[in-house]
Design an enzyme around this catalytic site. Structure first.
Site, PDB file in Angstrom:
ATOM      1  N   GLU A  22     -36.339 -18.454  18.902  1.00  0.00           N
ATOM      2  CA  GLU A  22     -36.754 -17.299  18.094  1.00  0.00           C
ATOM      3  C   GLU A  22     -38.261 -17.324  17.870  1.00  0.00           C
ATOM      4  OE1 GLU A  22     -36.499 -14.607  16.563  1.00  0.00           O
ATOM      5  OE2 GLU A  22     -34.428 -14.096  16.092  1.00  0.00           O
ATOM      6  N   ARG A 115     -31.426 -18.738   3.702  1.00  0.00           N
ATOM      7  CA  ARG A 115     -32.572 -19.379   4.347  1.00  0.00           C
ATOM      8  C   ARG A 115     -33.576 -18.317   4.732  1.00  0.00           C
ATOM      9  NH1 ARG A 115     -32.825 -18.229   9.731  1.00  0.00           N
ATOM     10  NH2 ARG A 115     -30.908 -17.792  10.910  1.00  0.00           N
ATOM     11  N   ASN A 117     -35.781 -16.267   7.337  1.00  0.00           N
ATOM     12  CA  ASN A 117     -35.567 -15.833   8.707  1.00  0.00           C
ATOM     13  C   ASN A 117     -36.894 -15.360   9.300  1.00  0.00           C
ATOM     14  OD1 ASN A 117     -33.704 -15.573  10.873  1.00  0.00           O
ATOM     15  ND2 ASN A 117     -33.687 -13.360  10.609  1.00  0.00           N
ATOM     16  N   ASN A 163     -35.107  -9.076   9.729  1.00  0.00           N
ATOM     17  CA  ASN A 163     -35.614  -9.485  11.027  1.00  0.00           C
ATOM     18  C   ASN A 163     -37.009  -8.947  11.281  1.00  0.00           C
ATOM     19  OD1 ASN A 163     -34.670 -11.287  13.058  1.00  0.00           O
ATOM     20  ND2 ASN A 163     -32.693 -10.252  12.992  1.00  0.00           N
ATOM     21  N   ASP A 213     -33.245  -6.923  16.953  1.00  0.00           N
ATOM     22  CA  ASP A 213     -33.534  -8.243  16.384  1.00  0.00           C
ATOM     23  C   ASP A 213     -35.024  -8.309  16.055  1.00  0.00           C
ATOM     24  OD1 ASP A 213     -33.668 -10.998  15.789  1.00  0.00           O
ATOM     25  OD2 ASP A 213     -32.138 -11.505  17.249  1.00  0.00           O
TER      26      ASP A 213
END
Length: 306
Positions: A22, A115, A117, A163, A213
């Protein structure tokens, strides 16, 4: 509106097998690409010219990294933001323990269910970072703004998978993705205070393929969106129309960044997460990094002032 559709294929930049690749980030000063292995707990540094990739293992999951003016990184870990000097960690040797991240800005540190991101820095040096639940529970995530004085400001609540976020050069507009929504939204932001004044849907991606995403923006204002599960990255021009599709040999691209000496190389991270053995056998490059030369260059990265 718009002209003919352009299609291209991404080529392999680095064959690698992370748990969940990522967050690509181009460093124009080092001429290196940073990227993260989220659940594998690592920050990677790729030299595209040589193909050398350095892995820095850390003691927690990593959602994203961003640059600071002094050349270090702000690392968005599970419990908040930490500062990491990649030059002080030339790579994790076999048998060596992970780097312990010292959290300097706690974020939801009292909630083990969430968490950090994805995140990025705006043109005013403020770091924007989203949270999400480990189990993807709906409406558990929040988008925060962290200013230069390291103060925390809640901006958008009720998110599921916070995202991609990308900025207009003047910092008054952000394009933002909550993957579960199927939209690229527009955030109208007060450049002075940094507060979000309005959020509205802008680009409808429900038809897929895949779900939106991570994303980046180019010098014309084109938004490049990684379509997770869709085998492609798509460019929507300044007016929102789809004008370019970059296809990949793997189904799960996660994010993208424009880099290279001329900022005209689109780097794409991918993931093998949730793939069974049969699917991995069909897509052996899942998790690898890909690249494609594009016509419109990107913008130099903004750096956190904190």
């Amino acid at each position: 509106m718009g002209g003919a559709m352009h299609e291209d294929r991404a080529r392999l930049a680095l064959e690698v097998h992370p748990e969940h690749g990522e967050g690509p980030l181009w460093d124009d000063r080092r001429q290196r690409l940073f990227w993260v292995d989220v659940t594998g707990g690592a920050v990677h540094v790729l030299d595209p010219a040589t193909g050398d990739d350095v892995e820095i293992r850390v003691d927690q999951q990593v959602g994203a990294v961003a640059l600071r003016e002094d050349g270090s990184l702000v690392v968005a870990g599970e419990r908040g933001l930490a500062v990491l000097d990649p030059d002080a960690h030339p790579g994790s040797a076999a048998g060596e323990g992970p780097v312990v991240l010292d959290v300097v800005v706690p974020l939801e540190s009292d909630d083990d269910a969430t968490r950090c991101n994805d995140g990025t820095v705006d043109p005013h040096g403020r770091f924007w970072i989203g949270t999400m639940a480990h189990d993807h529970r709906p409406a558990a995530g929040t988008l925060y703004r962290v200013d230069a004085d390291r103060s925390i400001h809640r901006q958008v609540s009720g998110l599921t998978i916070s995202n991609g976020i990308a900025w207009s050069p003047d910092g008054s507009t952000a394009w933002f993705i909550d993957s579960a929504s199927g939209w690229v939204d527009v955030l109208t932001v007060d450049p002075g205070s940094g507060d979000v004044q309005r959020r509205r849907p802008a680009i409808d991606l429900h038809a897929g393929p895949g779900v939106p995403d991570g994303m980046t923006i180019d010098a014309e204002g084109g938004r490049w969106v990684a379509m997770y599960g869709g085998w492609q990255v798509r460019r929507h021009g300044p007016d929102g129309h789809l004008d370019t599709v970059i296809t990949l040999p793997v189904a799960q691209p996660t994010s993208c960044a424009l880099g290279g000496p001329d900022l005209d190389e689109l780097f794409i991270t991918t993931t093998p997460e949730n793939m069974d053995a049969a699917t991995l056998a069909e897509q052996p490059l899942s998790g690898s990094l890909f690249r494609c030369t594009v016509d419109v260059p990107g913008l130099p990265p903004d750096r956190w002032a904190g």
